[in-house]
Scaffold this motif. Structure first.
Motif, short mmCIF file in Angstrom:
data_model
loop_
_atom_site.label_atom_id
_atom_site.label_comp_id
_atom_site.label_asym_id
_atom_site.label_seq_id
_atom_site.Cartn_x
_atom_site.Cartn_y
_atom_site.Cartn_z
N SER A 127 0.74 -1.28 -0.06
CA SER A 127 -0.04 0.13 0.00
C SER A 127 0.82 1.16 0.06
O SER A 127 0.61 2.36 -0.79
N VAL A 128 1.83 1.20 0.84
CA VAL A 128 2.95 2.50 0.94
C VAL A 128 3.46 2.56 -0.49
O VAL A 128 3.62 3.92 -0.95
N SER A 129 3.69 1.57 -1.18
CA SER A 129 4.53 1.66 -2.39
C SER A 129 3.53 2.13 -3.69
O SER A 129 3.97 3.12 -4.27
N ALA A 130 2.24 1.59 -3.57
CA ALA A 130 1.42 2.12 -4.45
C ALA A 130 0.98 3.67 -4.22
O ALA A 130 0.90 4.26 -5.13
N LEU A 131 0.99 3.89 -2.91
CA LEU A 131 0.77 5.31 -2.75
C LEU A 131 1.84 6.30 -3.17
O LEU A 131 1.62 7.43 -3.81
N THR A 132 3.20 5.87 -2.80
CA THR A 132 4.17 6.80 -3.06
C THR A 132 4.42 6.98 -4.39
O THR A 132 4.89 7.82 -5.09
N TRP A 133 4.66 5.91 -5.34
CA TRP A 133 4.98 5.70 -6.64
C TRP A 133 3.79 5.87 -7.79
O TRP A 133 4.18 6.05 -8.66
N LEU A 134 2.59 5.81 -7.38
CA LEU A 134 1.38 5.61 -8.24
C LEU A 134 0.47 6.52 -7.84
O LEU A 134 0.19 7.37 -8.60
N LEU A 135 -0.14 6.37 -6.83
CA LEU A 135 -1.43 7.12 -6.67
C LEU A 135 -1.27 8.45 -6.29
O LEU A 135 -1.91 9.70 -6.77
N MET A 136 -0.37 8.60 -5.29
CA MET A 136 -0.11 10.22 -4.72
C MET A 136 0.42 11.04 -5.77
O MET A 136 0.06 12.18 -5.93
N PRO A 137 1.26 10.53 -6.55
CA PRO A 137 1.62 11.26 -7.85
C PRO A 137 0.64 11.92 -8.68
O PRO A 137 0.66 12.91 -9.24
N ILE A 138 -0.42 10.98 -8.95
CA ILE A 138 -1.71 11.08 -9.66
C ILE A 138 -2.37 12.25 -9.10
O ILE A 138 -2.77 13.25 -9.57
N VAL A 139 -2.68 12.10 -7.74
CA VAL A 139 -3.41 12.91 -6.95
C VAL A 139 -2.75 14.32 -7.11
O VAL A 139 -3.70 15.49 -7.13
N ASN A 140 -1.47 14.45 -6.75
CA ASN A 140 -0.60 15.59 -6.71
C ASN A 140 -0.98 16.34 -7.92
O ASN A 140 -1.09 17.63 -8.01
N LYS A 141 -0.71 15.65 -9.23
CA LYS A 141 -0.96 16.28 -10.54
C LYS A 141 -2.39 16.71 -10.74
O LYS A 141 -2.47 17.77 -11.30
N VAL A 142 -3.32 15.86 -10.56
CA VAL A 142 -4.86 16.08 -10.88
C VAL A 142 -5.14 17.43 -9.92
O VAL A 142 -6.07 18.25 -10.60
N PHE A 143 -4.92 17.57 -8.68
CA PHE A 143 -5.29 18.39 -7.88
C PHE A 143 -4.20 19.41 -7.56
O PHE A 143 -4.50 20.21 -6.46
N ALA A 144 -3.38 19.64 -8.36
CA ALA A 144 -2.31 20.67 -8.20
C ALA A 144 -3.04 21.91 -7.98
O ALA A 144 -2.44 23.11 -7.27
N PHE A 145 -3.98 22.33 -8.82
CA PHE A 145 -4.59 23.54 -8.86
C PHE A 145 -5.25 23.83 -7.44
O PHE A 145 -5.60 25.14 -7.04
N TRP A 146 -5.65 22.91 -6.45
CA TRP A 146 -6.07 22.89 -5.19
C TRP A 146 -5.01 22.84 -4.28
O TRP A 146 -5.14 23.54 -3.18
N LEU A 147 -3.99 22.00 -4.54
CA LEU A 147 -2.92 21.76 -3.51
C LEU A 147 -1.90 22.98 -3.45
O LEU A 147 -1.23 22.92 -2.21
N VAL A 148 -1.42 23.13 -4.50
CA VAL A 148 -0.13 24.19 -4.63
C VAL A 148 -0.59 25.41 -4.38
O VAL A 148 -1.51 26.24 -4.65
N PRO A 149 0.01 25.78 -3.06
CA PRO A 149 -0.32 27.09 -2.21
C PRO A 149 -0.54 28.54 -3.19
O PRO A 149 -1.40 29.16 -3.05
#
Length: 328
Positions: free
Chosen positions: A270-292
């Motif tokens: 689960s940690v591997s999937a989060l770190t290298w797969l899902l969190m990068p996708i979430v960061n990219k898709v929601f960058a408009f909301w996450l990047v201060p």
């Protein structure tokens, strides 16, 4: 390829960024030599860390970054007989002499996947320093409006070590960086700035590893607020855990593996999937909301991002409820 140590203070860090064009067919030899060089640097006082990246510019270009706890410690490494002997040893591996820029201060960067960093050094005309700084400020304001911009840092010359002014900035993808570098806006700014510097050099650095939230070089804010981080992690964690329970978990039960071992394996996956797969996708898709810097003062983006995350929660719960036949 990287080497790191945990010593040193970010406030006083001194960094050298070295770019070298490796001869065709000599990459393996270069990497062995670079590993040897990293090990040698690690033995010097004040060593903080070293990273080596394939260049995001020309083919076979490599960029090495060495960080020390202070300028005195860095220059001791740069001027050492040990380093000179290593450079002499690798002379035949490079096409031309390596170039380097020395930066005082700044924070170590761990960019997100696909992030590209540009290191631009300027030879400023004597007496034009204040005009150059004003021009850089104008350039930054234009750059902040460019798609994918993630932050910028300015490094002044270091007397006796580094005579150039260096600007380091990051974009969330190579495409966005190239769009900015090739833009008409930047071309006009360069034409204006040419009155203040005689030459400049651009080097691009790409890296492949990241943490979950890496917006630490955004000029107007650090990482996203804790509540946004928590919501984003849950967004990626819930489907990860559910999928693993429905697949790997069932398989582990059939193999009659002890529960505590099965739990450990599930955590690793689960940690591997989060770190290298899902969190990068979430960061990219929601960058408009996450990047201060992107969401500052933008109430619409705040509400839209929050609504989309909640909607994703509802959809994920509904989907797994149907899959498990437990929908109410």
């Amino acid at each position: 390829m990287s080497a790191r140590a945990s010593r040193g203070s970010a406030a006083d860090n001194a960094t050298v960024v070295t770019s070298q064009k490796v001869r065709e067919g000599r990459t393996d030899e270069y990497q062995r030599w670079q590993d040897k060089t990293n090990q040698a640097a690690r033995e010097f006082e004040g060593f903080v860390g070293a990273e080596v990246y394939p260049g995001a510019g020309e083919e076979n270009e490599w960029v090495a970054v060495f960080r020390f706890s202070g300028m005195e410690q860095l220059t001791a490494w740069l001027d050492s007989n040990r380093r000179q002997a290593l450079l002499d040893e690798a002379r035949e591996l490079f096409e031309g002499l390596p170039t380097q820029e020395v930066l005082r201060g700044g924070s170590p960067a761990q960019p997100a996947p696909d992030v590209v960093t540009a290191v631009i050094s300027h030879e400023v005309k004597p007496g034009s320093e204040q005009q150059f700084l004003a021009w850089q400020e104008k350039t930054l304001k234009a750059q902040e409006k460019a798609p994918g911009f993630m932050g910028s840092e300015m490094f002044k010359p270091v007397e006796g070590v580094q005579e150039h002014w260096v600007v380091v900035f990051r974009f969330d993808s190579r495409e966005h960086l190239d769009d900015w570098l090739d833009s008409d806006v930047r071309a006009k700014l360069l034409n204006e700035g040419s009155k203040y510097f005689t030459s400049y050099d651009v080097r691009k650095v790409g890296s492949a590893f990241s943490g979950w939230f890496q917006f630490d070089h955004d000029k107007r804010g650090n990482a996203p607020p804790n509540w946004k981080q928590a919501m984003s992690v849950v967004l990626a964690l819930y489907p990860t855990v559910m999928v693993l329970n429905l697949t790997v978990g069932v398989g582990l039960e059939k193999l009659t593996i002890r529960e505590y071992i099965g739990l450990f394996l599930s955590n690793v996956l689960s940690v591997s999937a989060l770190t290298w797969l899902l969190m990068p996708i979430v960061n990219k898709v929601f960058a408009f909301w996450l990047v201060p810097s992107r969401v500052a003062g933008n109430r619409r983006a705040q509400v839209l991002g929050l609504a989309l995350v909640v909607l994703c929660y509802v959809v994920a719960i509904a989907v797994f409820g149907l899959i498990t036949h437990q929908i109410w």
